[in-house]
Design a protein around this motif. Sequence first.
Motif, short mmCIF file in Angstrom:
data_model
loop_
_atom_site.label_atom_id
_atom_site.label_comp_id
_atom_site.label_asym_id
_atom_site.label_seq_id
_atom_site.Cartn_x
_atom_site.Cartn_y
_atom_site.Cartn_z
N PHE A 260 0.84 -1.20 0.00
CA PHE A 260 0.00 0.00 0.00
C PHE A 260 0.87 1.26 0.00
O PHE A 260 0.62 2.20 -0.76
CB PHE A 260 -0.93 -0.01 1.21
N LEU A 261 1.88 1.29 0.85
CA LEU A 261 2.76 2.45 0.92
C LEU A 261 3.55 2.61 -0.37
O LEU A 261 3.77 3.74 -0.84
CB LEU A 261 3.72 2.31 2.10
N SER B 188 1.13 4.05 -2.91
CA SER B 188 0.64 5.39 -2.56
C SER B 188 1.74 6.44 -2.51
O SER B 188 1.53 7.60 -2.87
CB SER B 188 -0.06 5.34 -1.19
N PHE B 189 2.92 6.06 -2.06
CA PHE B 189 4.02 7.00 -1.88
C PHE B 189 5.28 6.44 -2.55
O PHE B 189 6.30 6.17 -1.89
CB PHE B 189 4.28 7.25 -0.39
#
Length: 322
Positions: free
Chosen positions: A135-136, A139-140
């Motif tokens: 997810f990280l 997302s980033f």
Amino acid sequence: MDNKKFHNNLIVSTSPHIVTDEDTTKLMGTVLLAMLPALVASTYIFGARVLLLAAVCIVASVGFEWIYNMLAKKPQTISDLSAAVTGLLIAFNVPSSFPLWMAVIGCFVAIVVIKQLYGGIGRNFVNPAITARIFLFISFAAQMTTWPLPRMAAKTDAVTGPTPLALVAGGASKADLPSNMDMFLGFTGGSLGEVSALALLVGGLFLIWRKVISPAIPCAFLGTIFVIALAYYKGDFNMAIFHLCAGGVMLGAFFMATDYVTSPKLTKGQIMFGIGCGIITMAIRLWGNYPEGVSFSILLMNICTPLINRWSYKSYVKGGAK
């Protein structure tokens, strides 16, 4: 004695019936102890911010679990240390320079979305820390792929640089790659949990020695990566060792793929699980768009775990495996 009252108090459950001194808290405490060498190595390599990042992730994970249980009016489970283990694993999956507020978001996803909303410990169908890492990463992406250079490797004014796997993906020659010894000791760029294969190996062997994990998954995972790399590079032993030391293989094989909840129960299934992780990891590394594939491989095999359990159980019943 009132026989009816006595029988009503009996608890009948399915086998196995095992009496042991071990509980979740002791097991999770052992895992935290096994991760300590890697934490010390990362702190030495990248500096004191490693400790701050690890502390924030642990506190955030434990805090989210406490808040969720309070709001849901459920018994508090923070004392079992599973949230603390998840928090430290999340810290191990990000660069030492990763913004703290982003790390906290990852902890929220792991604890609340992946773990608690599915019923808490023992009911999540994928590894919370692995899912948070992906997810990280999605997302980033910029922050997740900015790798601070180790203090002992910074020979220029640069403070960040590519990881060894990024160099391979970019077409770097073997002469431009860090030595296997540097990667084994941890003198390369990467996330906290992928810079020192030695420290992770020590922790992993400690878990096997304490019988917290079975050697089946790590051996199958690492062995598959070694064999595929050896075949792909036409017998180049150094490159086979390179792929074992580079990236998150050691962290994934010993600390994440072996998660009790999301990995197969029987040995034959565990071997299949480890082989699958190794194949997917190397497929992504050698032919995919991303330089690393450990997280994706474990997540995909987590999804396959119910099927592997069903197959291995049927095989066990027929006398083919244990």
